[in-house]
Design an enzyme around this catalytic site. Structure first.
Site, PDB file in Angstrom:
ATOM      1  CB  CYS A 136      -0.822  -0.072   1.350  1.00 27.90           C
ATOM      2  SG  CYS A 136      -1.859  -1.537   1.495  1.00 27.90           S
ATOM      3  NE  ARG A 150      -6.903  -3.770   2.169  1.00 31.18           N
ATOM      4  CZ  ARG A 150      -7.824  -4.550   2.502  1.00 31.18           C
ATOM      5  NH1 ARG A 150      -9.185  -4.102   2.540  1.00 31.18           N
ATOM      6  NH2 ARG A 150      -7.623  -5.772   2.655  1.00 31.18           N
ATOM      7  CG  LEU A 151      -2.298  -3.663  -4.103  1.00 31.42           C
ATOM      8  CD1 LEU A 151      -3.221  -3.429  -5.305  1.00 31.42           C
ATOM      9  CD2 LEU A 151      -0.723  -3.456  -4.752  1.00 31.42           C
ATOM     10  N   GLY A 167       2.910  -3.274   3.350  1.00 31.51           N
ATOM     11  CA  GLY A 167       4.155  -4.487   3.065  1.00 31.51           C
ATOM     12  C   GLY A 167       3.076  -5.829   3.523  1.00 31.51           C
ATOM     13  CD  GLU A 168       0.981  -8.566   1.872  1.00 28.34           C
ATOM     14  OE1 GLU A 168       0.612  -8.960   2.779  1.00 28.34           O
ATOM     15  OE2 GLU A 168       0.332  -7.789   0.749  1.00 28.34           O
ATOM     16  CG  ASP A 203      -0.540  -8.609   6.635  1.00 27.96           C
ATOM     17  OD1 ASP A 203      -1.491  -8.042   6.391  1.00 27.96           O
ATOM     18  OD2 ASP A 203       0.328  -8.690   5.901  1.00 27.96           O
ATOM     19  N   GLY A 247      13.754 -12.789  -7.940  1.00 30.77           N
ATOM     20  CA  GLY A 247      15.057 -13.628  -7.254  1.00 30.77           C
ATOM     21  C   GLY A 247      15.942 -12.972  -6.807  1.00 30.77           C
TER      22      GLY A 247
END
Length: 565
Positions: free
Chosen positions: A2, A47-48, A74-75, A95, A366
């Site tokens: 977000c 918010r996403l 974030g997450e 979360d 990666g």
């Protein structure tokens, strides 16, 4: 994933200012916009929606007790595990609420429990205390400024500029950029009055404070030195593989589709192999995205197709064409806010645009394997280089005015380890490669309202890899030795391939078909007091005449012409 923004201070205009801040970073979160305010603080959120798509998970989020309010970007990947340990009446499956409950229980000690990428802010209504923190490696951004006695913060620099913070340049950072090719230290930006919260740090601010109190909560060096150093490669492979698979499983937690970026190199092959492993080969709904330019000298598409053919994942090749580049430079520059990497960053923006169009709001990448496992050529030598594959001088300090050139600092990075290899890795992880790659990638993903996750940057993986002996990282003159063993049997041709820089025909396009465009951008700098007009002209002439082993300095001038108007 977000955007966050806010103001700690008392000003009757703050509600309007916050609205302007949120509007300019709305690309970071198009799904909901929320605000919370009292007389002392104004908090906003774009918010996403990735986890718990319901409106109940919108932010700012107030705690059950009514004392704390949080905004979060974030997450937290291990939120389900953390949730089991909390005695809290949860109203959502997000979360964010777990993060809030963790703070209520542990205060700032909660940071050590988090596995994720994050930048968040919490206001304690009772104590009138503002608390913020940024993840260990700085995947998510946190910018701030003290302006007219108020503390302002946001996910992007342009957000603070929209609030009226001065855009005065940080001349030392600019000088370092033009002389050394560096992008500033972790707490700096290219703007004098705008700062970053460094990775692995937290911040506390109370109304009336002249400056925030900043504390380092993540001691990477101590964590590395406490790691087990493996003597048997088989045991190390088993331990690392177990953690790697766990890291990937955590990063597949999402309520929206997840895909991944792929190139033809080792990191992508390991990522793909591990995804196939945790999904038991069932990857038809996990799509891959890769860019190409149509130039066989640089494109990795044949290797990518070969790699993907071993799986069920659909491949989405995304073309970066020469015709796209001028317009893309203009667009990406707006979203980057500061100087950024060259044409590969433009190509990356096309990947996220395509992913969004196809409904893949989360992509895996990666990033981080080279730094953790010593993948760059210069790790094998005594070279102090920070760029792989450059033989001649990277920059052209002679094109700068003497006044600006003298502001360039002698760039020295900490060397907390007793060996050259780990000190180089430490430099790249916290000061050079990873910080700039994370910034570039955060901006190009968020400009298209997509989330980027970095499974190889799980702190547990980085600490384990970093701590190992040189022989586990470099063997038979190849870096990333141990990760190569993970896919050696199934992907031998790729596992044994040398490290290749991710490239585009930037050098050729700049001096060829784009020459008129480049000249127009350089002309903008000729009247700028930071530059020597005749030297700019001569260096550009030399480049067109074949002195073009390196196009970085030309890209610096193109890029900077948008910021130094």
């Amino acid at each position: 994933m977000c955007g966050i923004a806010g103001i700690v201070g008392r000003n009757p205009e703050n509600r309007l200012v916050l609205a302007s801040m949120l509007d300019i970073q709305k690309h970071r979160g198009p799904d909901a916009l929320g605000t919370w305010a009292d007389k002392d603080v104004f908090l906003g959120h774009n918010r996403l929606s990735i986890l718990d798509l319901s409106e109940a998970a919108n932010q700012p989020m107030l705690s059950n007790c009514g004392r704390f309010v949080i905004i979060f970007n974030g997450e937290i990947y291990n939120y389900l595990e953390l949730k089991q340990s909390l005695d809290y009446s949860f109203r959502t499956k997000s979360d964010t609420e777990v993060l809030l409950a963790m703070y209520i229980k542990y205060q700032d000690k909660m940071l050590n429990h988090l596995n994720g990428m994050f930048a968040f802010a919490i206001w304690d209504i009772q104590e009138k205390k503002f608390f913020a923190a940024r993840d260990r490696f700085g995947v998510k951004p946190f910018y701030y400024s003290i302006d007219n006695g108020q503390f302002l913060f946001a996910s992007e620099i342009k957000t603070l500029l929209a609030a009226g913070v001065s855009n005065a340049p940080n001349e030392e950072v600019w000088a370092d950029y033009f002389v050394h090719g560096s992008y500033g230290f972790p707490e700096e930006t290219f703007f004098r009055n705008i700062h970053q919260l460094s990775p692995g740090h937290s911040l506390t601010f109370r109304l009336g404070d002249s400056n925030p109190q900043i504390r380092r909560y993540y001691d990477f060096v101590s964590e590395v030195k406490s790691q087990r150093v493996f003597e048997e490669e088989t045991n190390l492979q088993e331990e690392y593989l177990e953690l790697l698979l766990n890291s990937l499983r955590l990063r597949f937690r999402s309520d929206v589709p997840v895909g991944f970026n792929v190139s033809g190199g080792l990191d992508s092959s390991i990522l793909l192999a591990m995804i196939s492993k945790i999904k038991a080969g069932d990857t038809e709904n996990i799509e891959a995205f890769s860019f190409y330019t149509g130039d066989d000298r640089y494109d990795e598409l044949p290797w990518v197709k070969d790699l993907i053919s071993k799986t069920n994942s659909p491949l989405n090749p995304v073309l970066l064409s020469l015709a796209d580049v001028p317009d893309l430079i203009d667009k990406v520059t707006f979203f980057q806010d500061e100087p950024y990497g060259g044409f590969p960053t433009l190509a990356y923006s096309k990947i996220f645009e395509r992913a969004r169009q196809k409904g893949f709001l989360v992509l895996l990448d990666g990033q981080g394997m080279d730094e953790a496992w010593a993948g760059y050529d210069y790790y094998k030598t005594d070279s102090k280089a920070v760029v792989q594959g450059i033989k001649n001088q990277l920059t052209r300090p002679n094109a700068l005015s003497p006044e600006l050139r003298t502001l360039a600092r002698e760039i020295c990075y900490p060397e907390p380890f007793d060996n050259d290899l780990q000190n180089k890795q430490f430099r790249d992880l916290f000061y050079t490669k990873i910080p700039r790659a994370l910034r570039f990638n955060d901006r190009v993903s968020m400009m298209h309202s997509t989330e980027l996750r970095e499974p190889f940057l799980d702190y547990r993986l980085v600490e384990m890899a970093f701590a190992q002996k040189k022989e586990m990282k470099i063997r038979t003159n190849q870096g990333k030795w141990l990760p190569r063993q993970l896919v050696k049997k199934t992907l031998e041709n790729i596992a044994l391939a040398p490290k290749r820089p991710l490239q585009t025909p930037q050098r050729e396009w700049i001096g060829g078909a784009m020459a008129n465009y480049v000249e127009e951008r350089i002309d903008i700098l000729k009247s700028n007091p930071w530059f020597e007009r005749k030297v700019l002209e001569q260096e550009w002439k030399n480049y067109k005449n074949g002195q073009n082993d390196n196009s970085f300095f030309i890209w610096q001038w193109i890029n900077s012409s948008f910021f130094l108007l």
